[in-house]
Design a protein around this motif. Structure first.
Motif, PDB file in Angstrom:
ATOM      1  N   THR A  94     -18.391  35.200  35.100  1.00  0.00           N
ATOM      2  CA  THR A  94     -18.169  34.967  33.304  1.00  0.00           C
ATOM      3  C   THR A  94     -19.109  35.633  32.660  1.00  0.00           C
ATOM      4  O   THR A  94     -18.050  35.544  31.281  1.00  0.00           O
ATOM      5  N   PHE A  95     -19.966  36.078  33.038  1.00  0.00           N
ATOM      6  CA  PHE A  95     -20.992  36.109  31.799  1.00  0.00           C
ATOM      7  C   PHE A  95     -21.353  38.138  31.830  1.00  0.00           C
ATOM      8  O   PHE A  95     -21.177  38.455  30.660  1.00  0.00           O
ATOM      9  N   PHE A  96     -21.057  38.533  32.262  1.00  0.00           N
ATOM     10  CA  PHE A  96     -20.719  40.057  32.596  1.00  0.00           C
ATOM     11  C   PHE A  96     -18.637  40.999  32.435  1.00  0.00           C
ATOM     12  O   PHE A  96     -18.310  40.495  33.107  1.00  0.00           O
ATOM     13  N   ASN A  97     -19.149  42.183  31.501  1.00  0.00           N
ATOM     14  CA  ASN A  97     -17.789  42.896  32.026  1.00  0.00           C
ATOM     15  C   ASN A  97     -17.993  43.892  32.375  1.00  0.00           C
ATOM     16  O   ASN A  97     -18.765  45.110  32.518  1.00  0.00           O
ATOM     17  N   SER A  98     -17.043  44.536  32.310  1.00  0.00           N
ATOM     18  CA  SER A  98     -16.974  46.002  32.281  1.00  0.00           C
ATOM     19  C   SER A  98     -16.971  46.480  31.095  1.00  0.00           C
ATOM     20  O   SER A  98     -17.457  48.098  30.953  1.00  0.00           O
ATOM     21  N   ARG A 100     -20.206  47.105  29.270  1.00  0.00           N
ATOM     22  CA  ARG A 100     -21.906  47.286  29.354  1.00  0.00           C
ATOM     23  C   ARG A 100     -21.827  47.234  30.455  1.00  0.00           C
ATOM     24  O   ARG A 100     -22.108  46.355  31.117  1.00  0.00           O
ATOM     25  N   PRO A 101     -23.320  48.190  30.935  1.00  0.00           N
ATOM     26  CA  PRO A 101     -24.006  47.811  31.933  1.00  0.00           C
ATOM     27  C   PRO A 101     -25.350  46.997  32.291  1.00  0.00           C
ATOM     28  O   PRO A 101     -25.838  46.123  30.691  1.00  0.00           O
ATOM     29  N   VAL A 102     -24.655  46.559  33.415  1.00  0.00           N
ATOM     30  CA  VAL A 102     -25.906  44.986  33.671  1.00  0.00           C
ATOM     31  C   VAL A 102     -27.123  45.568  34.270  1.00  0.00           C
ATOM     32  O   VAL A 102     -26.768  46.743  34.896  1.00  0.00           O
ATOM     33  N   LEU A 103     -27.818  44.897  34.215  1.00  0.00           N
ATOM     34  CA  LEU A 103     -29.573  45.586  34.447  1.00  0.00           C
ATOM     35  C   LEU A 103     -30.472  44.537  35.244  1.00  0.00           C
ATOM     36  O   LEU A 103     -30.340  43.970  35.566  1.00  0.00           O
ATOM     37  N   PHE A 104     -30.150  45.843  36.659  1.00  0.00           N
ATOM     38  CA  PHE A 104     -31.038  44.777  37.403  1.00  0.00           C
ATOM     39  C   PHE A 104     -31.856  45.338  38.385  1.00  0.00           C
ATOM     40  O   PHE A 104     -31.738  46.679  38.293  1.00  0.00           O
ATOM     41  N   PRO A 105     -33.692  45.279  39.041  1.00  0.00           N
ATOM     42  CA  PRO A 105     -33.771  46.039  39.394  1.00  0.00           C
ATOM     43  C   PRO A 105     -33.671  46.892  40.557  1.00  0.00           C
ATOM     44  O   PRO A 105     -33.025  46.265  41.234  1.00  0.00           O
ATOM     45  N   ASP A 106     -34.630  48.429  40.715  1.00  0.00           N
ATOM     46  CA  ASP A 106     -33.399  48.513  41.855  1.00  0.00           C
ATOM     47  C   ASP A 106     -34.158  48.303  42.638  1.00  0.00           C
ATOM     48  O   ASP A 106     -33.185  48.979  44.137  1.00  0.00           O
ATOM     49  N   ILE A 107     -34.841  48.000  43.642  1.00  0.00           N
ATOM     50  CA  ILE A 107     -35.362  46.946  44.897  1.00  0.00           C
ATOM     51  C   ILE A 107     -35.062  45.884  44.020  1.00  0.00           C
ATOM     52  O   ILE A 107     -36.278  44.753  43.611  1.00  0.00           O
ATOM     53  N   THR A 108     -34.209  44.969  44.592  1.00  0.00           N
ATOM     54  CA  THR A 108     -33.925  43.614  44.895  1.00  0.00           C
ATOM     55  C   THR A 108     -32.546  43.127  45.650  1.00  0.00           C
ATOM     56  O   THR A 108     -33.276  43.576  47.019  1.00  0.00           O
ATOM     57  N   TYR A 109     -32.520  41.567  45.123  1.00  0.00           N
ATOM     58  CA  TYR A 109     -31.556  41.188  45.754  1.00  0.00           C
ATOM     59  C   TYR A 109     -30.342  42.038  46.720  1.00  0.00           C
ATOM     60  O   TYR A 109     -29.929  42.229  45.494  1.00  0.00           O
ATOM     61  N   VAL A 114     -23.062  43.727  44.789  1.00  0.00           N
ATOM     62  CA  VAL A 114     -22.185  44.225  45.892  1.00  0.00           C
ATOM     63  C   VAL A 114     -21.043  42.986  44.691  1.00  0.00           C
ATOM     64  O   VAL A 114     -20.185  43.961  44.991  1.00  0.00           O
ATOM     65  N   TRP A 115     -21.519  42.630  44.187  1.00  0.00           N
ATOM     66  CA  TRP A 115     -20.701  41.354  43.229  1.00  0.00           C
ATOM     67  C   TRP A 115     -20.281  42.570  41.583  1.00  0.00           C
ATOM     68  O   TRP A 115     -19.547  42.237  42.069  1.00  0.00           O
ATOM     69  N   ALA A 116     -21.266  43.549  41.362  1.00  0.00           N
ATOM     70  CA  ALA A 116     -21.105  44.402  40.700  1.00  0.00           C
ATOM     71  C   ALA A 116     -19.548  45.057  41.109  1.00  0.00           C
ATOM     72  O   ALA A 116     -18.875  45.230  40.298  1.00  0.00           O
ATOM     73  N   GLU A 117     -19.973  45.308  42.158  1.00  0.00           N
ATOM     74  CA  GLU A 117     -19.453  46.950  43.156  1.00  0.00           C
ATOM     75  C   GLU A 117     -17.463  46.239  42.813  1.00  0.00           C
ATOM     76  O   GLU A 117     -16.829  46.664  41.975  1.00  0.00           O
ATOM     77  N   LEU A 118     -17.684  44.698  43.142  1.00  0.00           N
ATOM     78  CA  LEU A 118     -16.285  44.165  43.783  1.00  0.00           C
ATOM     79  C   LEU A 118     -15.960  43.541  41.847  1.00  0.00           C
ATOM     80  O   LEU A 118     -14.550  44.076  42.055  1.00  0.00           O
ATOM     81  N   PHE A 119     -16.427  42.929  40.920  1.00  0.00           N
ATOM     82  CA  PHE A 119     -16.010  42.472  39.638  1.00  0.00           C
ATOM     83  C   PHE A 119     -15.956  43.898  38.760  1.00  0.00           C
ATOM     84  O   PHE A 119     -15.412  43.316  37.463  1.00  0.00           O
ATOM     85  N   GLN A 120     -15.835  45.118  39.353  1.00  0.00           N
ATOM     86  CA  GLN A 120     -16.172  46.267  39.154  1.00  0.00           C
ATOM     87  C   GLN A 120     -16.871  46.251  37.154  1.00  0.00           C
ATOM     88  O   GLN A 120     -16.457  46.534  36.342  1.00  0.00           O
ATOM     89  N   GLU A 142     -31.299  45.688  23.632  1.00  0.00           N
ATOM     90  CA  GLU A 142     -29.919  45.040  23.917  1.00  0.00           C
ATOM     91  C   GLU A 142     -28.860  46.072  25.119  1.00  0.00           C
ATOM     92  O   GLU A 142     -28.595  47.179  24.982  1.00  0.00           O
ATOM     93  N   ASN A 143     -28.041  45.032  25.753  1.00  0.00           N
ATOM     94  CA  ASN A 143     -27.625  45.818  27.206  1.00  0.00           C
ATOM     95  C   ASN A 143     -26.716  44.032  27.602  1.00  0.00           C
ATOM     96  O   ASN A 143     -26.111  44.279  27.011  1.00  0.00           O
ATOM     97  N   GLY A 144     -25.696  45.052  28.765  1.00  0.00           N
ATOM     98  CA  GLY A 144     -24.414  44.014  28.913  1.00  0.00           C
ATOM     99  C   GLY A 144     -24.757  42.708  29.332  1.00  0.00           C
ATOM    100  O   GLY A 144     -23.800  42.028  30.573  1.00  0.00           O
ATOM    101  N   GLY A 145     -26.261  42.570  30.199  1.00  0.00           N
ATOM    102  CA  GLY A 145     -26.609  41.336  31.026  1.00  0.00           C
ATOM    103  C   GLY A 145     -28.024  42.127  31.085  1.00  0.00           C
ATOM    104  O   GLY A 145     -27.920  42.662  32.127  1.00  0.00           O
ATOM    105  N   ILE A 146     -28.887  40.814  32.368  1.00  0.00           N
ATOM    106  CA  ILE A 146     -29.817  41.300  32.850  1.00  0.00           C
ATOM    107  C   ILE A 146     -29.985  40.646  34.196  1.00  0.00           C
ATOM    108  O   ILE A 146     -29.581  39.158  33.639  1.00  0.00           O
TER     109      ILE A 146
END
Ligand code: PMP
Length: 349
Positions: A94-98, A100-109, A114-120, A142-146
């Protein structure tokens, strides 16, 4: 990218994490060692299977209302799904697009990428510092989501709510998701901020502190605007977000606050005791605010301990990933289960 290349990049959840054999001590997927509330048991006994003839309430109103009342938000600020994995996956869609990049920590869930790859959806993973702490500055522009899990998994570390608020406030045009799967074990929830920030989505689960992993219930709380879009996307896949037992039994669980607090309290007490015992055995670990401890032994490799424990029928989690491959993530079980683990470790070490 061709479709096969896309799916080959996806690393699905490892089915081996749910061993089938009986009699093992299962400390590998952060489930609750205690049963759900007795009220859930009663509701289950009363459940009339005749009801299964009919489609469930598409709005899951009973469950949504109990959550809204419990957390002090309006019903249109709650979205429920089939576990928080479902809620999170729908939120990515719903909230993230192709663009701009979404950010999440390098060590995390491990499902976020997987979802980012699948939804491109492109993504960036700012490195945690040497103590596995979030570096706030990485998330302030600012970025494409966090997406921030708080407490984080697999480290168990909790970031103060002020830090989270600063990140949310500095990204008004992006959606910031706080994944609070473990917050009941020692953090302050960002739920208290959902009326203040329209871009904040807080996601929680019934799988850990509410001992209901088997029924699959997760939920999001946020502004009515975010929740409305989330429902539109989810309902495009399946108009019935939750099955009838989930709605009835989930609502019963929310009503029994005394049992919930007692269960969480027991797990926290056990965790604090186990921390002391692991330290005495030569383990080091970040200070966990969750229902697991992420521990590394000063002299014995984690991969060796993982195998030795498995031979003994004690399942913990080991990640073959850079920086964390010398750690074991150990779920807090009952006192008896933890004693068996500690007795084995004392003998082995
Ligand atoms: N977020 C985090 C950080 C988790 O560790 C988990 C559980 N493995 C989940 C979300 C998903 O939990 P569930 O789908 O059972 O609600």
């Amino acid at each position: 990218m061709g479709w096969e290349e896309k799916v080959r990049r996806v690393v699905p959840y490892i089915p081996g994490e749910q061993p089938k054999q009986k009699g093992i001590i299962k400390l590998n997927t952060n489930e609750c060692p205690y049963p759900p509330s007795p009220l859930v048991k009663r509701k289950a006994a009363e459940f009339r299977t005749d009801e299964l003839r009919l489609y469930p309430d598409p709005d899951a109103s009973l469950l949504v209302k109990s959550l809204a009342d419990y957390y002090g938000v309006k019903e249109d600020q709650i979205f429920v799904g089939v576990g928080s994995d479902d809620v999170l996956a729908m939120s990515f869609l719903t909230f993230f697009n192709s663009d701009r990049p979404v950010l999440f920590p390098d060590i995390t869930y491990s499902f976020y990428d997987v979802w980012a790859e699948l939804f491109q959806i492109p993504y960036r993973c700012p490195a945690l510092d040497e103590d596995f702490r979030l570096k706030k500055e990485d998330y302030l522009s600012e970025n494409g989501g966090i997406v921030i899990p708080n407490p984080n998994a697999p480290t168990g570390l909790y970031e103060e709510l002020d830090t989270i608020e600063e990140i949310v406030a500095s990204n008004p045009d992006s959606v910031v998701i706080i994944d609070e799967a473990y917050v009941d074990f020692g953090g302050r929830s960002a739920l208290e901020l959902v009326d203040k920030y329209e871009n904040l989505l807080v996601v929680q689960t019934f799988s850990k502190s509410r001992a209901m992993a088997g029924i699959r219930i997760g939920f999001a709380a946020g502004s009515s605007k975010l929740i409305c879009y989330l429902k539109d996307v989810k309902f495009s896949f399946n108009s019935y977000t939750m099955n009838a037992p989930s709605i009835a039994w989930g609502a019963a669980s929310i009503l029994d606050d005394g049992y919930f607090k007692e269960t969480v309290g027991k797990i926290i007490n056990t965790r604090e005791r186990v921390k002391k015992e692991l330290s005495a055995l030569g383990f080091v670990f970040p200070d966990s605010s969750s229902n697991f401890i992420f521990a590394s032994h000063k002299s014995i490799p984690a991969s060796e301990l993982f195998e030795a424990l498995k031979q003994e029928g004690i399942y913990v989690r080991h990640f073959n990933k850079p920086r964390i491959d010398n750690y074991l993530r150990i779920t807090i079980g009952t006192d008896e289960q933890m004693d068996e683990l500690l007795t084995f470790l004392k003998r082995y070490i």
